[in-house]
Write an enzyme that holds these catalytic residues in place. Structure first.
Site, PDB file in Angstrom:
ATOM      1  CG  ASP A   1      30.216  25.375 110.501  1.00 24.40           C
ATOM      2  OD1 ASP A   1      29.663  26.209 111.237  1.00 24.40           O
ATOM      3  OD2 ASP A   1      30.280  25.494 109.272  1.00 24.40           O
TER       4      ASP A   1
ATOM      5  CG  ASP B   1      31.444  24.469 105.208  1.00 27.83           C
ATOM      6  OD1 ASP B   1      31.339  24.942 106.362  1.00 27.83           O
ATOM      7  OD2 ASP B   1      30.808  24.909 104.233  1.00 27.83           O
TER       8      ASP B   1
ATOM      9  CG  ASP C   1      34.121  25.815 110.272  1.00 27.23           C
ATOM     10  OD1 ASP C   1      33.581  26.303 111.274  1.00 27.23           O
ATOM     11  OD2 ASP C   1      33.530  25.627 109.202  1.00 27.23           O
TER      12      ASP C   1
END
Length: 1173
Positions: free
Chosen positions: A428, A881, A885
């Site tokens: 990410d 995080d 995700d």
């Protein structure tokens, strides 16, 4: 994202005639009251009469006293190896097959089962203790018109409960009232989703007036959806005094949350116990198994084949021997057909069942004798080693994040070694590569660009008069003086009005909670004690929203109060109270958020902010001046994106009375729908989110985390491909890619921005043709780069003894001539991942050095990971995080969560967790390399250790008429793998290091050893088996030839073989230890001492047949010379091969180790030289 409920409209308005709407709901599912749960407020008996709701008692434990033994054994015997050893133990209980003592044969399996059972029992006892503590907590429940304490486990759906400040919520409750007159409550959801920011929940105004601190007069009925695990949605209606109104996520407080900054709340329980959303979400993440362990099963199969062949040879040999000696059987003690005594047994058969059955029994007996060919101890050894490795990873100070105070976490112990073989990293961007600490940088207002020269405002607002309220923020925010001057002008020009509405939208269109602090921030200054100065902070679920609201405050538009139906904004010292008529929260479909506001002059506006891709299509068209502002704003947005800034477009419009009335009536219907509420609200939002006036755009900076560029460069040098999957704009992602060294200016960028399946297909085909990318011709196998024929890794030749490795460029795949970077957006992925274009994308993506996926949804992230995972044997790692995700993290072979600003959902779903992306460098290049090398060697060594013992027994049986008798005592056979040789294996598996962490970090290409399967592969397995065959022959025949003409009995030979094999396998291990420490010496040589001690003890027991043998043997010099000769001769070929390979064909690791040793010797020499003046 939390949302604010609409203001409470007087009942008269609800009864008015509703006009027909042009928008029709797509009601595919019609809701019936029978489909929902009916909760009668303060009447738990009636509530539970019709519905069998769960009680509030929870249970996270697996076992009870009654079912522990059968259930635990059932779970353990899911391992096929355990069933194998159970069958072996059962066979040994049969009289014709009793090779070992019946009790002794059960010992290994019972030991393993007992150790695991004790571990499981202890863990479950802790769960029982936790459950008991949780179930016996007490809360205040309305009973007989008074709030009285009641244990949590006795609370039921329908009970009215009262929660005081800092208390935990016992069940999922709908708020009826709070200590705040407006019905606001602040909660902390850290126990639920890990987020530390406070969130707001609201009681409906219809019930707030009926609730007092010590009483509750509410007696309505709540119709809610059946229990489900979606913690971000709640759909229900409440009927009170004939009036029906909607309930949503902002009206429910979930079990496990903690009440903060609110004296008390009162609510009714709608879900209890196992039906609460927290308990429904308590399922563990998918279990994962390491790739090396799957390979280990392949080799275990070959060992099973060897075992079958050896048993068949023994059985065949036994049958042939019996046929050859069938006339002599009556003269042999064991095979005598009948008793010849005159007693009652005279004439009866004596241990003889005929040649076919004897042959069959010989086969089964051989399986019992050779059982440890399949190493049962390997399972426990691997668990202990992984546990030790995790301990050292957790304790690594280089992976401790001082900023957040978080250390590395190992949440899964099954895949430590996979960290050393990662090929693809899917990352990410926001919060993973960047800090996710947003700062307002630039603004485009009315087509003019602001923010090129920013200054820290002296008072953080434009209010300079001492009589006006001044608000101080937690951190100083630089402002544009020209924009501040524009806002202070008393002008009716369009530019001034637009700027005013722009910052009003920033302050009002959000769900941020303002908190007026009693203590001052450092930014307030010690000398500022003016009573007109207040310190304010903002808490919200989105760092973007916090940054925008803080920026609005810095420019003089301070949001300082929020209730369920109102917000109050300080506009340059003047308080402006606005009515919140409704809010359409942000969602991934619309990609925008809007709020309907009534101003004090009864003007109603809709204020909207969202992504540019979703905003420009709903702006008003027509005027030339607007077109000019559009073009300027678009230009500014492109400029911001190129600088790596996150952008949002701001717009608004006035609502007429008829539009407001139509929207309100339909908004009420959609809000009270129990089916497809979100879809219906999106359709209603379209009524007002149209023909908007463009106000401007914002640009927020999200800085890169420390060490990200260096970490990405090291990973790429290690042969790991890094793909970034983000929801940001394409230009923003490209800019961040350049700044973090993921992209370089000399890369050829392939951009796929298709709006249809045909267009996407054409773009992919054109890119493949232009850059010569070949299509995969092997179905689901990837077209790899030039690989080693056995292992599929890059072909690295070690012709010269140098640390300058050959350059392998993972971006220059076959067929390409330049470094390629693929940039693709979420819209294109919709057509590619769900259509027949996946293989085309796979071919193109795997030929690129870098892949950037922009504007992707959470499920698309998982789809990209699956694209690689399902088509290659390469290991994947996903790191993120946020909650978006989670699907990607769970899909990848290894999931890593970042303890960031977006809560802990990613951490809770991950296999490993850490504070910063830069720690991934050491996790993979150092710990991953060590873990893979250790586990790889551990498995091969365990195969060797057991096989050499079994082959020694096989040679003995082949020389004793294939009788499956043993020269070794039963206890020696059992203790061999459990005690004699187990401890050194664990110690070396946890502590041995082939290279120092400095060398591994300095030369990232050494990580390629994992890609090439250097520590564990089929070739190494067969070489190990050949070496094992030689060692077993030496081990058996040297003592046989040495004592050929002696009178040494068989038990003495067995004692010699026991000692010899233990010393041999330990010296073999010692030859392979890379880094000696005191604990290694204690483990290896101490293991030999322990073996001698055990042999002495066993030989000192008179009832054993080997009584006194060691005392007789140890006096003879021949005994000691035989052992020495066995060790030298058995290990000589191995030593010779190792020397030749290291001198003439060194691996990268061997070269690096030699360079490391020479460097250390050089440093030691310099330290010993006298210092010259």
């Amino acid at each position: 994202m939390e949302h604010i409920p609409p203001s409470e409209i007087p009942h008269s308005r609800h009864r008015r005639v509703r006009p027909k709407s042009s928008v029709q709901f797509d009601d595919k599912v019609i809701f019936h009251d029978d489909n929902g749960n009916l909760i009668y407020v303060n009447d738990p008996i009636k509530t539970n009469e019709k519905y069998e709701f769960a009680g509030n008692e929870i249970r996270t434990s697996r076992y009870t006293l009654l079912n522990f033994l059968p259930k635990n054994l059932f779970i353990q015997f899911h391992r096929v190896a355990y069933l194998y050893f159970l069958a072996i133990a059962a066979l040994n209980q049969l009289p014709p097959l009793a090779v070992f003592g019946r009790t002794v044969s059960l010992f290994p399996l019972l030991f393993v089962l007992c150790v695991t059972a004790f571990k499981d029992a202890y863990e479950d006892w802790r769960r029982h203790r936790s459950d008991s503590h949780e179930n016996n907590r007490q809360s205040l429940v309305l009973q007989s018109a008074q709030f009285r304490p009641k244990r949590w486990k006795n609370i039921q759906a329908g009970d009215v409960v009262k929660i005081l400040a800092d208390e935990m919520i016992p069940a999922d409750i709908v708020l009826l009232g709070t200590s705040d007159q407006s019905g606001v409550a602040y909660i902390q959801t850290m126990n639920l989703d890990g987020e530390s920011n406070l969130k707001t929940r609201y009681a409906k105004q219809e019930t707030t007036s009926l609730v007092l601190p010590d009483a509750c007069a509410v007696s309505g009925v709540i119709t809610c959806e059946p229990p489900n695990r979606n913690i971000y949605e709640f759909t229900a209606n409440m009927e009170l005094n004939g009036h029906k109104f909607p309930l949503n996520q902002s009206n429910i407080v979930l079990r496990g949350c903690v009440l903060k900054n609110t004296e008390w709340i009162i609510g009714v329980v709608v879900y209890a116990g196992q039906q609460t959303k927290a308990m429904l979400n308590s399922a563990a993440s998918p279990s994962k198994r390491s790739k090396l362990e799957s390979y280990m099963n392949r080799e275990t199969f070959w060992l099973s084949v060897f075992l079958f062949i050896m048993c068949a040879v023994v059985a065949l040999g036994m049958g042939l021997w019996l046929v050859r000696h069938k006339d002599q059987l009556d003269t042999l003690p064991y095979y005598r057909k009948t008793y010849v005594t005159n007693g009652p047994d005279n004439g009866k058969h004596y241990r003889y069942y005929g040649i076919p059955m004897e042959t069959f029994f010989s086969f089964l007996s051989s399986i019992i004798v050779f059982q440890i060919m399949i190493p049962i101890s390997l399972y426990i050894t691997m668990e202990l080693v992984r546990l030790g490795q995790s301990y050292f990873m957790i304790g690594d100070r280089d992976m401790y994040d001082a900023n957040s105070g978080t250390r590395f976490q190992c949440r899964s112990l099954n895949i430590n070694e996979d960290l050393g073989q990662i090929r693809y990293v899917f990352s990410d961007k926001t919060g993973t590569l960047t800090e996710n600490k947003m700062q307002f940088k630039r603004a485009s207002v009315h087509g003019k660009n602001y923010g090129s020269s920013l200054l820290i405002a002296g008072n953080n607002t434009a209010a300079a008069d001492s009589g006006k309220q001044i608000w101080k923020l937690k951190s100083e925010i630089p402002v544009d003086s020209e924009l501040v001057a524009l806002l202070q002008k008393d002008s009716n020009r369009d530019e001034r009005i637009t700027a005013h509405e722009f910052f009003l939208t920033l302050a009002a269109c959000n769900t941020v909670i303002p908190i007026i602090c009693s203590s001052t921030f450092p930014s307030c200054g010690k000398g500022e004690s003016n009573k007109n100065i207040e310190c304010i902070d903002y808490q919200g679920e989105s760092p973007d929203e916090q940054a925008l609201v803080s920026a609005a405050s810095a420019y003089g538009y301070t949001l300082f109060e929020r209730t369920s139906g109102n917000i109050v904004i300080d506009v340059n010292g003047e308080k402006l109270r606005l009515d919140v008529l409704g809010l359409h929260e942000f969602d991934s479909v619309r990609k925008r958020m809007s709020v309907v506001i009534r101003f004090p002059d009864n003007v109603v506006k809709v204020l909207v902010k969202g992504a540019d891709t979703s905003m420009f299509s709903i702006l008003a068209h027509g005027e030339e001046s607007n077109n000019g502002i559009w073009q300027e704003t678009q230009s500014h947005l492109n400029e911001y994106s190129l600088q790596g800034l996150r952008t949002l477009v701001i717009a608004s419009r006035d609502l007429s009375d008829s539009e407001l009335e139509e929207w309100q009536s339909m908004y009420e219907d959609a809000s009270t729908s129990l089916t497809d509420r979100s879809a219906k609200l999106r359709q209603i939002a379209a009524l007002i989110e149209c023909k908007l006036k463009l106000l401007g755009a914002t640009a927020i900076e999200d800085r890169l985390q420390e060490g990200v560029p260096e970490a990405i460069e090291s990973l790429r040098q290690a042969g790991i491909k890094v793909w970034v999957l983000t929801g940001d704009k394409q230009e923003t992602a490209i800019s961040i890619g350049l700044s973090c060294k993921l992209l370089s200016v000399d890369m050829q960028q392939i951009v796929i921005n298709g709006t249809s399946e045909v267009e996407c297909s054409n773009l992919l085909a054109d890119a493949k043709a232009k850059y010569g990318v070949r299509s995969s011709s092997r179905g689901h196998q990837n077209p790899k780069c030039e690989t080693d024929s056995k292992h599929g890794g890059p072909d690295i030749h070690n012709g010269t003894k140098s640390l300058s490795m050959p350059k392998w460029n993972p971006g220059k795949e076959e067929g390409t001539t330049a470094q390629l970077a693929l940039i693709i957006d979420g819209t294109s992925l919709v057509y590619i991942l769900e259509k027949e274009l996946q293989s085309e994308l796979f071919d193109l993506a795997t030929s690129c050095r870098v892949v950037l996926c922009c504007r992707v949804a959470p499920l698309q992230k998982a789809g990209i990971v699956d694209l690689i995972k399902s088509r290659t044997d390469d290991l994947t790692l996903a790191i993120g995080d946020g909650a978006n995700d989670v699907s990607m993290i769970q899909m990848a072979d290894v999931g890593v969560g970042i303890c960031g600003q977006e809560g802990r959902q990613a951490v809770m779903a991950s296999d490993f967790a850490m504070g910063q992306f830069q720690f991934l460098k050491k996790l993979l290049l150092v710990h991953g390399h060590w873990n893979y090398q250790r586990i790889g060697y551990l498995v091969l060594y365990n195969f060797y250790r057991n096989a050499v013992f079994v082959l020694m027994l096989f040679w003995y049986i082949s020389c004793t008429a294939f009788s499956t008798t043993s020269a070794l005592t039963d206890w020696s056979s059992v203790l061999y793998s459990v005690i004699y040789t187990s401890i050194p294996t664990v110690i070396v598996g946890v502590l041995d290091k082939d290279l120092s962490h400095r060398t591994l970090l300095q030369y990232p290409k050494l990580y390629g050893a994992g890609h090439r399967h250097e520590a564990y592969n089929m070739q190494l397995f067969w070489i190990t088996m050949l070496d094992t065959l030689w060692q077993s022959l030496v081990l058996f025949y040297i003592p046989v030839f040495t004592y050929k003409d002696s009178t040494l009995d068989i038990w003495s030979m067995g004692s010699l073989w026991t000692i010899s094999v233990v010393i041999l396998v330990n010296v073999h291990l010692a030859m392979d230890i890379n880094q000696w420490a005191l604990v290694n010496h204690v483990a290896v040589w101490g293991s030999i001492v322990i073996t001698y001690g055990c042999v002495v003890i066993l030989d000192s027991i008179p009832v054993f047949p080997n009584y006194g043998t060691i005392y007789h043997l140890a006096r003879s010099p021949t005994y000691w010379m035989t052992i020495l000769f066995i060790i030298i001769l058995a290990l000589l070929p191995r030593f010779f091969c190792k020397a030749v390979c290291q001198i003439f064909y060194p691996s990268d690791i061997q070269i690096a180790r030699e360079a490391e040793t020479k460097s250390k010797q050089h440093d030691d020499l310099r330290s010993k030289l006298p210092i010259s003046n």
